[in-house]
Scaffold this motif. Structure first.
Motif, short mmCIF file in Angstrom:
data_model
loop_
_atom_site.label_atom_id
_atom_site.label_comp_id
_atom_site.label_asym_id
_atom_site.label_seq_id
_atom_site.Cartn_x
_atom_site.Cartn_y
_atom_site.Cartn_z
N THR A 138 18.35 8.15 -2.31
CA THR A 138 17.46 9.05 -2.55
C THR A 138 15.61 9.11 -2.31
O THR A 138 15.31 7.89 -3.71
CB THR A 138 17.83 11.04 -3.45
N THR A 139 15.13 10.22 -2.33
CA THR A 139 13.58 9.93 -2.65
C THR A 139 13.57 10.30 -3.74
O THR A 139 12.89 9.14 -4.87
CB THR A 139 12.89 11.15 -1.71
N GLU A 140 14.27 11.01 -4.83
CA GLU A 140 13.52 11.06 -6.07
C GLU A 140 14.06 9.87 -6.53
O GLU A 140 13.21 8.98 -7.31
CB GLU A 140 14.44 12.69 -7.05
N GLU A 141 15.29 9.42 -6.77
CA GLU A 141 15.46 8.01 -7.10
C GLU A 141 14.53 6.51 -6.50
O GLU A 141 14.49 6.12 -7.42
CB GLU A 141 16.63 7.47 -6.63
N GLN A 142 14.41 6.75 -5.58
CA GLN A 142 12.71 5.57 -5.13
C GLN A 142 11.80 6.05 -5.85
O GLN A 142 10.98 4.99 -6.00
CB GLN A 142 12.61 5.48 -3.59
N THR A 143 11.18 6.90 -6.53
CA THR A 143 10.17 7.69 -6.79
C THR A 143 10.08 7.19 -7.96
O THR A 143 9.22 6.51 -8.66
CB THR A 143 9.67 9.16 -6.84
N LYS A 147 7.55 4.78 -10.35
CA LYS A 147 7.14 4.36 -11.31
C LYS A 147 7.62 3.92 -12.31
O LYS A 147 6.54 3.60 -13.10
CB LYS A 147 7.50 5.75 -12.08
N LEU A 148 8.84 3.31 -12.95
CA LEU A 148 9.07 2.62 -13.34
C LEU A 148 8.57 1.71 -13.21
O LEU A 148 7.95 0.59 -14.58
CB LEU A 148 10.98 3.21 -13.62
N LEU A 149 8.46 0.87 -12.47
CA LEU A 149 7.50 -0.57 -11.52
C LEU A 149 6.33 -0.49 -12.19
O LEU A 149 5.92 -1.08 -13.53
CB LEU A 149 7.82 -0.93 -10.60
N MET A 150 5.40 0.77 -12.28
CA MET A 150 3.75 0.41 -12.23
C MET A 150 4.13 1.27 -14.17
O MET A 150 2.74 0.67 -14.00
CB MET A 150 3.85 1.80 -11.67
N SER A 151 4.77 1.58 -14.06
CA SER A 151 5.17 1.60 -15.87
C SER A 151 4.84 0.85 -16.53
O SER A 151 4.27 0.07 -17.41
CB SER A 151 5.28 3.18 -16.29
N ALA A 152 5.72 -0.36 -16.56
CA ALA A 152 5.67 -0.93 -17.00
C ALA A 152 4.88 -2.34 -17.01
O ALA A 152 4.49 -2.99 -18.14
CB ALA A 152 7.63 -1.59 -16.76
N SER A 153 4.89 -2.74 -15.51
CA SER A 153 3.49 -3.24 -15.38
C SER A 153 2.79 -2.91 -16.24
O SER A 153 1.58 -4.27 -16.46
CB SER A 153 3.06 -3.29 -14.07
N TRP A 184 3.74 3.81 0.39
CA TRP A 184 2.58 4.04 -0.16
C TRP A 184 2.20 5.34 -0.45
O TRP A 184 1.22 5.75 -1.16
CB TRP A 184 1.75 3.45 0.76
N SER A 185 2.90 6.44 -0.54
CA SER A 185 3.10 7.01 -0.79
C SER A 185 3.40 7.95 -2.52
O SER A 185 2.20 8.86 -3.04
CB SER A 185 4.08 9.01 -0.40
#
Length: 1133
Positions: A138-143, A147-153, A184-185
Motif C-alpha cells: 500500500t501507499t502507507e507501507e511504501q512511505t 522513511k526507514l531508508l532515509m532515516s537509517a542513512s 519523489w513525492s
C-alpha cells in the motif's frame, strides 16, 4: 484420518526443520557459490515442506542477521532474503517492518553497533526494492519503507552512500509515473536546499535522477539553477569534490558522473582550471587521485570539446603528476604496506591509465592538428619535460606524433631544433629559465630523427635535408649554430646515432633517396674545404679514411655525369653514398665501409666494361656479362654482417632494385650463408680476421688469450656440430648387441632380463652424462658468437624473402630446398637458435606458396623427381630429427608437385612426352611403403595434403590406398588411416569439383575399384582382423562419397545403400581365424611345457613374448588368444 492430520499438524510446526538450520552455515561462507547453494537449499526446503514455522523462523533470522558486522555473512543473508520475499507472497511489508523494529534496534548499543543496525535496516529496504515487494504494498507501507531508508542513512556518514546507491538501483527500473508516486513525492522536500548544504551523495542522486526524469526532478525549484554544473555552481561543487576526501570515498560514483557530464560542457575549461587545478598546490594523495579519476573520465567521454584538451594539462596538476613518476620523496610518505596500499604504485597505475585515455581521445577525427601540437608542447616543454617518454615509461608522445599532419611535423621540428641549438630556454617558473641540458638536447635530436622519418614528409626532400644536415653538423663535425661553440664527445656520438636513424624509414622512390644522399655528401665535401673542420676530422680519423672519401666522391661524380641513370647505377650511388656516411661512424662500421667502398669501385668498373661489351655484342646472353652481380652480392652480404638497422634497410632497398639481375650463382652465394655445411661462406674468414684485429687494437695481452680461446671455441663448435652423431654412437655402443642398425627399430625391454636391463640403464646413463658434460663447455663468448651468427642469418633470410616476393625462377627455388632444410636441422639441435628456426620456417612457407615462376628453363621431370627423392629420403637423419621435419617435408613435396604441373602444362605442345612420370612413380612407391613398410617415417599429413591437391595424380595414388585398406597384411591402424585419407580426398573433391572428362573417367574407375575390392573382401573367404572403428570409418567414407555426388551432381554407378548394408552385416560376424587357433595352441603347449619342465614363470613369460615378437615382425600382426579378441574383431570374409 482427519483426526490424525489434525494431531500431526502441530507436531510438524513444533520444531524448525534441521535441514534448514544446517543450510544457514553455508550463508556465512567466503565463496559466492557456497552462499548461493545455501540460499537455494533454504528456499527449496521451505517450498517443499510448506511449513509456516520454518518460514517465520527463516525470515526472522535473516532480518536479524543483516545487522551483523561480517560482510560475507550480510551478503549471503541479503541474497536469501530477496529470494524469500520473491517466492512467498504471504510475507507483507507490515510484518517485515515489525520484525525490523523488534530485531534491528540500537537501544543501549555502542557506536559501531548503531552503524551495523542502521546498515541492516538499509539492506532490508533494499531487499524490498529488489524483490518487487514495494510495488505490491500500500501507499502507507511504501512511505514507511522510504522513511526507514532515509532515516537509517543519516545514522552514519558512510551509510548515506550505500542508501543512495540502493535507491538509484531501484529507480533505474521505474517509469515516470511510478517514480513520481512512490519515490519523489516522499523525498522531494529533503532536496529543497542550497547547493552548499548538499552532500556528495545527495548531489549524485540529483544528477542521476535529473538525467533520467528531467521533467519531474526540476533543479531550478530545488537548488535555484537549471544545471548543477553551471558557471555559478562550478566553484562550490569543486570545493565539495576536493575537500575532506578520504581513501574510502575515492571510488565514489559522483566523480565519474561529473567527469562524464562536464566533458562536453562549455564550462569544461573553467571547471578544471579554477575548480580543480587551483586546489592542487601541494601534494595530497587523495585529492590527486580524485583529480586523476575525473580527468580520465573526461578524456574517455569527450566528444566536442577537443580544443580544450591542451588547457587540461595545467601547471599545478602536471607538476604533481610528474613528481610521482620521478619518485620524489616529497610526493608521498614512505609506507611499508601492501601493493594496493602503496601510494606510489597506486598513483603510477592511475596516471598511466590517464595517459592512455589521452592518446585515445586524440585519435578522434575531430581533433585538429594544432591541438595535437599544443598537447605535445604541454607534455614536452611547458610545463612538461623533454624526457617525458623515459620519465613516464609510456609511448603516448610517439603515438601523438605519429598522427601529426605535415604542418604539425614542421612546427614540432622547429621547436626541437631550438632545443638542440639551445636557442630557446627551459621554463622553470615565472621569471626563471635555464639552458637545455645535454640529455634533453639528445632527446630533441631523437625526436628530430623520428620526425624526419615521418610518413607525411616522406616526399619532402628539402625538409629532410634541413634537419639531417643539422644532425650531421653536431654528430660528424661537432659544430652547432655557432661554429666556435665546442660540443662534447658524448653529445656528438649520441646525435650521430640519431642521424643514422633517419635512414631506417623507406623513401617513396629511389630518386628521392639518391637526391638526399647526394646532397648530404656534397654538404660534407663543402665543409671539408674549411681548414678548421678538416683538421678536426683528420685528428679523429686516419688518413686512409680521408683518401677513401676522396675516391668515393670521384666514383660518384663519374656516375652522376650520366643524365639518365639506370637502376644498377642508382644502386651503386646509394651504396657508395651511404657507406661514405659511415666513414664517420664507429670503428667497426668504418672498416666495413672502407673495404666495401673499394670493392664497389672495382665492381662498378667491371659493370661498365660489361655494359660496353653488351653494346658491341647485342646478341650475347645478358647473364654472360653480369659477373659483377656476384661481386656486388658478396659486398651486400659483407655489409649485412654489421649489426646496424640502417645498413640492413639500405641493403634491402638496393636488393629490390637488383632483383631482375640476380643469377642462380648470386642466389647460391646468399643461400650458402644459411647452409651450415657450406664451405664457401664468403664472410667466415673476413669476419674472423676483423674480430682478431679489433681485439688486437683493444688490448694486446687479451689478444693472445682471445686467440687461444677462439681456437678452443672453434674446436668446441665443431664438436657441438657433431654432438647428435656422437650421442647416437654412444647410445648404440651402450646398447651393445641389442643395438639396432637403424633408428627406425627399437629394443624391446621385455626381451631383456633384469641383469641385462641394469647394465643397459648404466650404459645409457653414462652416455647421456657425457653428452650433457659436452654441452656445458659453452662459454659466454660462444653464446655471443652464436647469437651474432643467428642474427646475421636472419638478415640474410630477409633478402631471400624479398627475392621470393616477385616471380622467381623455378630452378633457383628448387636449389633452396636442401640448404634451407639443413639450416632448419641445425637450428633444431640448439635451443638458442629458436628465433632463427621460426624465421627459417617462415621462409620455407613463403617458398612453397609460390605458384608463378619467371622461367622454368632446364627443369625437367627427372630433375624434379631427384629433388622429390632427396626430400622424402631419411638419409643420415635420426628418427627424431626426421619426425621434427615432417611438416617441412610435406611443404616441399606439395611444392614439387605444383612445379611438375607447371612443367607439364608448358610441355603440352611438345611432341615428346614421358609415358610415366618419375614423380608419380616415387609417390606410388612412397604410398605403398607407408602401408607395407614398418620403417617408413613419412607423416600422414603428407599424404593428406597430396591427395587433397587439385591434381590428376590423385586418381593414380588413391587405388593404392584402396588396395591397402582391405589388405590383411597391413597393420590395423594403417588401414584406418587409409580410410581417413580417402574421406579427405572426397572432401577435397567437393571443394574442387572435377569437371574434365578425363578426371570424371578416372573418378569412375576409382569408385569401381573401390566397389569391387570392398565386395570381394567383405563377401569373400578371407580372414581380416579389424577393430570396430574400421567399420565406423568405412561407413563415414561411403557417406562422404554419397554427399559428394549429391552436392556436386556427379553421375555415379555405385549403390551406396547396398554398400552400407554389406558393411553393417559384416560387422557382427565373428569367427576365430586360423591364426587365433595357432595362438591358442601355442599358449596351450606353453602351459603343458610349464608343467612338464617345471621352469620358472618368469622365463616362460619371456618365451611367450619372444614368440609374439617374432609373429608381429614385418607387418604380420596376428591375433593372440582372448586378449586379442577383446581389442578387435576377426571377420569371416
Amino acid at each position: 484420518m482427519k483426526d490424525e492430520s489434525e494431531e500431526n499438524k502441530p507436531q510438524t510446526q513444533a520444531k524448525v526443520t534441521s535441514f534448514v538450520l544446517e543450510s544457514f552455515d553455508l550463508l556465512k561462507a567466503a565463496k559466492d557459490d557456497a552462499r548461493l547453494t545455501g540460499g537455494t537449499k533454504i528456499i527449496t526446503q521451505l517450498q517443499d515442506n510448506e511449513n509456516e514455522k520454518d518460514v517465520q523462523y527463516v525470515l526472522k533470522r535473516l532480518v536479524r542477521s543483516l545487522g551483523a558486522n561480517v560482510p560475507d555473512m550480510r551478503t549471503g543473508y541479503f541474497a536469501t532474503l530477496v529470494a524469500l520475499l520473491t517466492k512467498f507472497d504471504q510475507i507483507t511489508v507490515t510484518k517485515l517492518l515489525e520484525l525490523v523494529k523488534k530485531e534491528l534496534h540500537a537501544n543501549g548499543s555502542s557506536k559501531s553497533e548503531v552503524g551495523d543496525v542502521a546498515l541492516g535496516q538499509i539492506l532490508v529496504c533494499g531487499a524490498v526494492f529488489r524483490s518487487g515487494l514495494i510495488m505490491k504494498c500500500t501507499t502507507e507501507e511504501q512511505t514507511e519503507i522510504i522513511k526507514l531508508l532515509m532515516s537509517a542513512s543519516k545514522k552514519k556518514t558512510y551509510l548515506s552512500t550505500v542508501a543512495y546507491l540502493i535507491f538509484l538501483d531501484f529507480i533505474n527500473g521505474l517509469d515516470v509515473e511510478n517514480f513520481t508516486s512512490i519515490v519523489w513525492s516522499n523525498i522531494k522536500q529533503d532536496f529543497k536546499k542550497e547547493l552548499s548544504e548538499h552532500t556528495l551523495d545527495s548531489l549524485y542522486f540529483l544528477m542521476v535522477a535529473n538525467k533520467k526524469f528531467p521533467d519531474v526532478v526540476k533543479l531550478r525549484k530545488l537548488i535555484g539553477t537549471s544545471e548543477i554544473l553551471c558557471e555559478d555552481n562550478i566553484q562550490p561543487v569543486c570545493e565539495k569534490l576536493m575537500t575532506g576526501v578520504d581513501f574510502s570515498s575515492l571510488n565514489h560514483p559522483i566523480y565519474k558522473e561529473i567527469g562524464a557530464q562536464i566533458a562536453n560542457s562549455p564550462h569544461l575549461q573553467l571547471f578544471w582550471l579554477s575548480g580543480i587545478d587551483s586546489q592542487l598546490t601541494k601534494h595530497n594523495r587523495n585529492r590527486e587521485l580524485v583529480a586523476v579519476n575525473i580527468l580520465t573520465t573526461i578524456f574517455n567521454n569527450i566528444e566536442n570539446n577537443h580544443e580544450v584538451l591542451p588547457e587540461l594539462i595545467s601547471r599545478n596538476f602536471f607538476k604533481l603528476f610528474i613528481d610521482w613518476f620521478k619518485g620524489l620523496q616529497t610526493a608521498s610518505k614512505i609506507r611499508n604496506k601492501k601493493d594496493n596500499e602503496d601510494d606510489n604504485k597506486i598513483m603510477i597505475k592511475k596516471q598511466k591509465e590517464l595517459l592512455n585515455s589521452l592518446s585515445k581521445a586524440l585519435k578522434s577525427e575531430k581533433v585538429e592538428g594544432k591541438t595535437r601540437v599544443e598537447i605535445l608542447k604541454k607534455l614536452l616543454f611547458n610545463p612538461g619535460e623533454m624526457n617525458f617518454i623515459e620519465i613516464t615509461g609510456t609511448s603516448v608522445v610517439k603515438i601523438i606524433i605519429s598522427d601529426l599532419d605535415k604542418d604539425g611535423v614542421k612546427k614540432m621540428a622547429k621547436l626541437f631544433k631550438g632545443v638542440l641549438l639551445n636557442s630557446s630556454k627551459k621554463f622553470i617558473r615565472e621569471g626563471t629559465e635555464r639552458i637545455w641540458y645535454n640529455n634533453e638536447r639528445v632527446k630533441a635530436a631523437e625526436m628530430l630523427s623520428y620526425l624526419v622519418s615521418h610518413e607525411v614528409v616522406k616526399d619532402d626532400v628539402d625538409f629532410k635535408l634541413t634537419y639531417m644536415k643539422l644532425l650531421m653538423c653536431f654528430g660528424f663535425f661537432k659544430i652547432g649554430g655557432d661554429e666556435n661553440v665546442a660540443i662534447s664527445i658524448d653529445l656528438s656520438v649520441a646525435i650521430k646515432s640519431c642521424f643514422y636513424r633517419c635512414f631506417t624509414s623507406r623513401f617513396s622512390n629511389v630518386d628521392n633517396l639518391v637526391s638526399v644522399l647526394s646532397s648530404l655528401c656534397d654538404f660534407i665535401r663543402n665543409l671539408l674545404e674549411k681548414e678548421q673542420i678538416r683538421s678536426k676530422l683528420e685528428k679523429q680519423f686516419p688518413e686512409e679514411n680521408m683518401e677513401c672519401w676522396k675516391m668515393l666522391m670521384e666514383v660518384c661524380s663519374n656516375i652522376e655525369k650520366n643524365n639518365s641513370k639506370s637502376k644498377v647505377e642508382n644502386v651503386f650511388l646509394i651504396l657508395l653514398y651511404q657507406l661514405g656516411l659511415f666513414l664517420f661512424s664507429e670503428p667497426t662500421h668504418v672498416k666495413i665501409a672502407t673495404s666495401s667502398i673499394k670493392e664497389l669501385r672495382s665492381c662498378y668498373e667491371h659493370y661498365k666494361k660489361g655494359k660496353k661489351k653488351k653494346k658491341v655484342m647485342k646478341d650475347t646472353d645478358i647473364n654472360g656479362n653480369l659477373e659483377w652481380i656476384e661481386v656486388l652480392v658478396e659486398v651486400l652480404l659483407s655489409i649485412l654482417s654489421a649489426e646496424s638497422s640502417v645498413l640492413r634497410s639500405v641493403v634491402q632497398c638496393v636488393f629490390r632494385l637488383l632483383w631482375e639481375y640476380l643469377t642462380p650463382s648470386a642466389i647460391e652465394q646468399i643461400v650458402s650463408v644459411l647452409d651450415p655445411e657450406s664451405e664457401s661462406n664468403p664472410l667466415t674468414q673476413d669476419s674472423e680476421s676483423e674480430a682478431e684485429e679489433s681485439d688486437g687494437e683493444e688490448n694486446v695481452e687479451e689478444n693472445s688469450d682471445d686467440e687461444s680461446d677462439s681456437e678452443v671455441d672453434d674446436e668446441n663448435d665443431e664438436e657441438e656440430m657433431k654432438t647428435p652423431d656422437q650421442l647416437r654412437m654412444a647410445v648404440q655402443k651402450a646398447l651393445g648387441a641389442a643395438a639396432t642398425s637403424s633408428d627406425t627399430e627399437s629394443v624391446d625391454a621385455d626381451m631383456l632380463d633384469e641383469e641385462e636391463g641394469k647394465k643397459l640403464d648404466e650404459a645409457l646413463a653414462e652416455a647421456f652424462k657425457q653428452y650433457q658434460q659436452g654441452k656445458t663447455k659453452k662459454t659466454k663468448k660462444d653464446r655471443k658468437d652464436k647469437k651474432a651468427l643467428s642474427d646475421f642469418r636472419i638478415r640474410v633470410l630477409d633478402l631471400i624473402d624479398i627475392y621470393l616476393e616477385k616471380d622467381p625462377s623455378m630452378d633457383i627455388c628448387l636449389a633452396m630446398i636442401a640448404p634451407l632444410t639443413r639450416c632448419l636441422e641445425f637450428c633444431l639441435q640448439d635451443n638458442q637458435l629458436s628465433e632463427l628456426e621460426n624465421r627459417v620456417r617462415k621462409t620455407i612457407k613463403n617458398l612453397t606458396k609460390i605458384r608463378k615462376f619467371s622461367s622454368t628453363n632446364d627443369v625437367t621431370a627427372e630433375i624434379l623427381s631427384d629433388y622429390l627423392r632427396s626430400v622424402m629420403d631419411k638419409g643420415e637423419r635420426s628418427h627424431f630429427m626426421y619426425q621434427a621435419l615432417g611438416d617441412v617435408v610435406t611443404y616441399f613435396v606439395t611444392f614439387i608437385i605444383h612445379c611438375s604441373q607447371k612443367i607439364e602444362s608448358s610441355s603440352l605442345k611438345s611432341p615428346k612426352k614421358l609415358k610415366t612420370s618419375p614423380i608419380m612413380e616415387l609417390l606410388k612407391e612412397a604410398t605403398q611403403n607407408y602401408f607395407q613398410n614398418r620403417s617408413c617415417l613419412l607423416p600422414i599429413i603428407l599424404f593428406h595434403n597430396v591427395l587433397q591437391m587439385e591434381w590428376e595424380g590423385i586418381y593414380e595414388l588413391a587405388p593404392i590406398v584402396i588396395e591397402n585398406v582391405f589388405n590383411p597384411e597391413v597393420r590395423q591402424f594403417r588401414r584406418n588411416e587409409g580410410l581417413e585419407l580417402l574421406a579427405g580426398l572426397y572432401r577435397a573433391l567437393k571443394r574442387n569439383k572435377p569437371e574434365t572428362d578425363k578426371a570424371l573417367a578416372c573418378l569412375d574407375n576409382l569408385e569401381n575399384k573401390f566397389d569391387i575390392t570392398l565386395r570381394k573382401t567383405l563377401k569373400g573367404q578371407q580372414q581380416l582382423a579389424v577393430k570396430n572403428n574400421f567399420f565406423l570409418l568405412l561407413k563415414k567414407l561411403i557417406n562422404s562419397m554419397k554427399i559428394f555426388h549429391e552436392s556436386c551432381h556427379v553421375k555415379c554407378n555405385l549403390d551406396f545403400n547396398t554398400l552400407l548394408e554389406i558393411v553393417g552385416s559384416c560387422k557382427g560376424t565373428l569367427k576365430a581365424s586360423e591364426n587365433n587357433k595357432k595362438a591358442n595352441a601355442i599358449n596351450q603347449n606353453s602351459k603343458n611345457g610349464e608343467i612338464a619342465s617345471k621352469q620358472p614363470k618368469k622365463n616362460l613369460k619371456n618365451n611367450i613374448k619372444n614368440k609374439r615378437k617374432l609373429e608381429h615382425m614385418n607387418g604380420h600382426a596376428d591375433a593372440h588368444g582372448k586378449k586379442k579378441r577383446r581389442d578387435s574383431e576377426t571377420v569371416d570374409l
